[in-house]
Design a protein around this motif. Structure first.
Motif, PDB file in Angstrom:
ATOM      1  N   PHE A   1       6.269  14.347   1.511  1.00  0.00           N
ATOM      2  CA  PHE A   1       6.411  12.892   1.551  1.00  0.00           C
ATOM      3  C   PHE A   1       7.215  12.407   0.355  1.00  0.00           C
ATOM      4  N   ILE A   2       7.795  11.226   0.500  1.00  0.00           N
ATOM      5  CA  ILE A   2       8.615  10.607  -0.547  1.00  0.00           C
ATOM      6  C   ILE A   2       8.049   9.225  -0.832  1.00  0.00           C
ATOM      7  N   LEU A   3       7.618   8.999  -2.070  1.00  0.00           N
ATOM      8  CA  LEU A   3       7.095   7.694  -2.455  1.00  0.00           C
ATOM      9  C   LEU A   3       8.136   6.832  -3.163  1.00  0.00           C
ATOM     10  N   MET A   4       9.194   7.453  -3.665  1.00  0.00           N
ATOM     11  CA  MET A   4      10.284   6.666  -4.245  1.00  0.00           C
ATOM     12  C   MET A   4      11.009   5.897  -3.141  1.00  0.00           C
ATOM     13  N   LYS A   5      11.556   4.745  -3.502  1.00  0.00           N
ATOM     14  CA  LYS A   5      12.362   3.932  -2.604  1.00  0.00           C
ATOM     15  C   LYS A   5      13.819   3.959  -3.088  1.00  0.00           C
ATOM     16  N   PRO A   6      14.767   3.537  -2.243  1.00  0.00           N
ATOM     17  CA  PRO A   6      16.160   3.478  -2.702  1.00  0.00           C
ATOM     18  C   PRO A   6      16.324   2.707  -4.011  1.00  0.00           C
ATOM     19  N   ASN A   7      15.575   1.618  -4.176  1.00  0.00           N
ATOM     20  CA  ASN A   7      15.703   0.840  -5.412  1.00  0.00           C
ATOM     21  C   ASN A   7      15.141   1.571  -6.629  1.00  0.00           C
TER      22      ASN A   7
ATOM     23  N   GLU B   1       0.843  -1.193   0.000  1.00  0.00           N
ATOM     24  CA  GLU B   1       0.000   0.000   0.000  1.00  0.00           C
ATOM     25  C   GLU B   1       0.884   1.251   0.000  1.00  0.00           C
ATOM     26  N   LYS B   2       0.447   2.280  -0.734  1.00  0.00           N
ATOM     27  CA  LYS B   2       1.184   3.537  -0.746  1.00  0.00           C
ATOM     28  C   LYS B   2       1.085   4.232   0.609  1.00  0.00           C
ATOM     29  N   GLN B   3       2.152   4.970   0.968  1.00  0.00           N
ATOM     30  CA  GLN B   3       2.157   5.702   2.240  1.00  0.00           C
ATOM     31  C   GLN B   3       1.087   6.789   2.242  1.00  0.00           C
ATOM     32  N   VAL B   4       0.874   7.414   1.086  1.00  0.00           N
ATOM     33  CA  VAL B   4      -0.050   8.533   0.964  1.00  0.00           C
ATOM     34  C   VAL B   4      -0.952   8.268  -0.236  1.00  0.00           C
ATOM     35  N   SER B   5      -2.262   8.390  -0.050  1.00  0.00           N
ATOM     36  CA  SER B   5      -3.171   8.157  -1.164  1.00  0.00           C
ATOM     37  C   SER B   5      -3.046   9.280  -2.190  1.00  0.00           C
ATOM     38  N   SER B   6      -3.409   8.970  -3.437  1.00  0.00           N
ATOM     39  CA  SER B   6      -3.367   9.984  -4.490  1.00  0.00           C
ATOM     40  C   SER B   6      -4.300  11.146  -4.168  1.00  0.00           C
ATOM     41  N   THR B   7      -5.444  10.851  -3.556  1.00  0.00           N
ATOM     42  CA  THR B   7      -6.402  11.911  -3.208  1.00  0.00           C
ATOM     43  C   THR B   7      -5.769  12.922  -2.264  1.00  0.00           C
ATOM     44  N   VAL B   8      -5.082  12.425  -1.234  1.00  0.00           N
ATOM     45  CA  VAL B   8      -4.392  13.317  -0.290  1.00  0.00           C
ATOM     46  C   VAL B   8      -3.318  14.120  -1.023  1.00  0.00           C
ATOM     47  N   GLY B   9      -2.551  13.441  -1.884  1.00  0.00           N
ATOM     48  CA  GLY B   9      -1.494  14.115  -2.638  1.00  0.00           C
ATOM     49  C   GLY B   9      -2.030  15.230  -3.514  1.00  0.00           C
ATOM     50  N   HIS B  10      -3.123  14.957  -4.223  1.00  0.00           N
ATOM     51  CA  HIS B  10      -3.736  15.989  -5.065  1.00  0.00           C
ATOM     52  C   HIS B  10      -4.169  17.185  -4.224  1.00  0.00           C
ATOM     53  N   ASN B  11      -4.771  16.922  -3.079  1.00  0.00           N
ATOM     54  CA  ASN B  11      -5.274  18.012  -2.248  1.00  0.00           C
ATOM     55  C   ASN B  11      -4.164  18.894  -1.700  1.00  0.00           C
ATOM     56  N   LEU B  12      -2.968  18.317  -1.539  1.00  0.00           N
ATOM     57  CA  LEU B  12      -1.845  19.104  -1.025  1.00  0.00           C
ATOM     58  C   LEU B  12      -1.336  20.129  -2.039  1.00  0.00           C
ATOM     59  N   MET B  13      -1.840  20.073  -3.279  1.00  0.00           N
ATOM     60  CA  MET B  13      -1.461  21.083  -4.279  1.00  0.00           C
ATOM     61  C   MET B  13      -2.218  22.396  -4.087  1.00  0.00           C
ATOM     62  N   HIS B  14      -3.276  22.393  -3.259  1.00  0.00           N
ATOM     63  CA  HIS B  14      -4.091  23.604  -3.124  1.00  0.00           C
ATOM     64  C   HIS B  14      -3.286  24.796  -2.612  1.00  0.00           C
ATOM     65  N   ASN B  15      -2.415  24.564  -1.645  1.00  0.00           N
ATOM     66  CA  ASN B  15      -1.608  25.667  -1.100  1.00  0.00           C
ATOM     67  C   ASN B  15      -0.122  25.466  -1.356  1.00  0.00           C
ATOM     68  N   HIS B  16       0.173  24.711  -2.384  1.00  0.00           N
ATOM     69  CA  HIS B  16       1.572  24.393  -2.684  1.00  0.00           C
ATOM     70  C   HIS B  16       2.285  25.629  -3.235  1.00  0.00           C
ATOM     71  N   PRO B  17       3.501  25.932  -2.731  1.00  0.00           N
ATOM     72  CA  PRO B  17       4.184  27.158  -3.179  1.00  0.00           C
ATOM     73  C   PRO B  17       4.553  27.153  -4.667  1.00  0.00           C
ATOM     74  N   TYR B  18       4.679  25.968  -5.273  1.00  0.00           N
ATOM     75  CA  TYR B  18       5.087  25.891  -6.678  1.00  0.00           C
ATOM     76  C   TYR B  18       3.951  25.444  -7.605  1.00  0.00           C
ATOM     77  N   ALA B  19       2.730  25.392  -7.082  1.00  0.00           N
ATOM     78  CA  ALA B  19       1.611  24.828  -7.850  1.00  0.00           C
ATOM     79  C   ALA B  19       1.370  25.584  -9.160  1.00  0.00           C
ATOM     80  N   LYS B  20       1.327  26.903  -9.104  1.00  0.00           N
ATOM     81  CA  LYS B  20       0.994  27.691 -10.301  1.00  0.00           C
ATOM     82  C   LYS B  20       2.007  27.432 -11.418  1.00  0.00           C
ATOM     83  N   ASN B  21       3.269  27.427 -11.067  1.00  0.00           N
ATOM     84  CA  ASN B  21       4.314  27.175 -12.077  1.00  0.00           C
ATOM     85  C   ASN B  21       4.224  25.755 -12.620  1.00  0.00           C
ATOM     86  N   ARG B  22       3.893  24.813 -11.731  1.00  0.00           N
ATOM     87  CA  ARG B  22       3.767  23.416 -12.180  1.00  0.00           C
ATOM     88  C   ARG B  22       2.630  23.270 -13.189  1.00  0.00           C
TER      89      ARG B  22
END
Length: 360
Positions: free
Chosen positions: A283-289, A217-238
């Motif tokens: 959060f970081i979803l990538m692993k060392p591998n 299972e992922k540490q953070v759901s995609s829904t939570v991740g998407h919602n964190l873009m609402h106040n993200h400092p780089y969202a507009k540029n992204r």
């Protein structure tokens, strides 16, 4: 076009009971969607390859019921009853009821299975919700047999989006655009659109070998991740970057420029994860591998000149992308050098597909 386009008139047929089965594939975004508004509307456009082998197979059984006061359904995954899936389907039914007014008239049995691990960074919600949307549209077509095919698929994509945003890109293939873009005529925030422009032979039957670094299972759901873009400092540029990348991709796809394609899609993958690492909370979803694989790919590409590349979804797994005419050498490299970084040595060989299919 607005949502009103998908509100139906009264149906003309009566259907008491029946069963329908669809298989619908996952997809892998090349230009990523990350961040959404109300009602599953994307903050930026995206484009994806539809996959062929990674798919969900869903059978929808339905029978008329006496009471129409509430939704009634059961869900089974691989033959096992899954009550923990019910809240998501309940929300989906509530969102789409205005477009499918018959939902409370039937009791449903939803039986589903995946050809790949659930919740592992392969878009199981995309294939699952698109398969369910297609099953419901098949029932809708039984009630309204005169429905045109174009409208059937467009509305299926529209409904799938209300279950999982990226699901709207899994209805058809092989390249699907979702989200309004000035660069793509006919593109819409409401549904996925089959890419309408010329695509070079280099991108036909493109290969995707999915390295399963982490099948949990992922540490953070995609829904939570998407919602964190609402106040993200780089969202507009992204969001602007995604628009720019989609525009740049048009001549790349037309001319078959593999080097430019690689640079763009790898930048997109790393930007997606950069947004996760710079959100609050981060959060970081990538692993060392995951990183080991990426560095191996870069080294092999530099040494051989072969057009191997990677992209990532919101997870640790790596999608290794490459043209079919270089498949034998690259697949040998994957088996010899990269599979060792996969959980239990597991990987999936896939390629571009042409979308969902109804199973008789």
């Amino acid at each position: 076009m607005t949502e009103q386009h998908f509100i139906p008139k009264a149906h003309s047929n009566a259907v008491e009971s029946g069963k329908v089965t669809w298989e619908s594939p996952s997809n892998i975004a090349l230009v990523k969607y990350w961040g959404k508004k109300k009602d599953q509307i994307p903050e930026n456009p995206s484009i994806s390859f539809t996959l062929n082998n990674c798919k969900t197979i869903t059978t929808l059984g339905f029978s008329k019921k006496a009471s129409t006061s509430n939704f009634e359904f059961e869900i089974f995954l691989d033959g096992e009853k899954k009550d923990d899936f019910k809240p998501k389907i309940q929300i989906f039914f509530e969102r789409v009821e205005v477009y499918l007014p018959f939902l409370k008239e039937y009791k449903f049995r939803i039986e589903t299975e995946n050809t790949f691990p659930h919740s592992s960074g392969i878009a199981s919600s995309a294939s699952g919700m698109s398969a369910l949307a297609l099953c419901l549209m098949s029932l809708k077509k039984m009630l309204n047999p005169e429905m045109p095919n174009d409208y059937f698929y467009q509305k299926a994509s529209f409904l799938a989006r209300l279950g999982s945003g990226s699901a709207c890109r899994s209805i058809e293939g092989d390249l699907i655009v979702w989200g309004h873009s000035k660069a793509i005529e006919g593109s819409s925030d409401l549904f996925g659109l089959k890419y309408p422009y010329k695509v070079h032979e280099n991108f036909k039957a493109y290969q995707d070998t999915i390295l399963l670094v982490d099948k949990g299972e992922k540490q953070v759901s995609s829904t939570v991740g998407h919602n964190l873009m609402h106040n993200h400092p780089y969202a507009k540029n992204r969001f602007q970057q995604a628009h720019n990348h989609l525009e740049k991709l048009k001549p790349i796809l037309e001319l078959g420029d593999l080097d430019a394609f690689i640079a763009l899609i790898e930048s997109e993958a790393l930007t997606l994860h950069a947004m996760m690492m710079t959100s609050n909370p981060y959060f970081i979803l990538m692993k060392p591998n995951t990183l080991e694989i990426i560095n191996k790919i870069w080294k092999f590409r530099q040494e051989t000149g072969l057009h191997i590349s990677f992209t990532l979804d919101a997870g640790a797994n790596v999608h290794v992308l490459y043209p079919k005419n270089e498949a034998s050498q690259i697949l040998e490299f994957i088996k010899n050098e990269l599979v060792v970084y996969c959980q239990n040595g597991h990987y999936i060989c896939d390629q571009i597909g042409m979308g969902a299919k109804k199973i008789d």
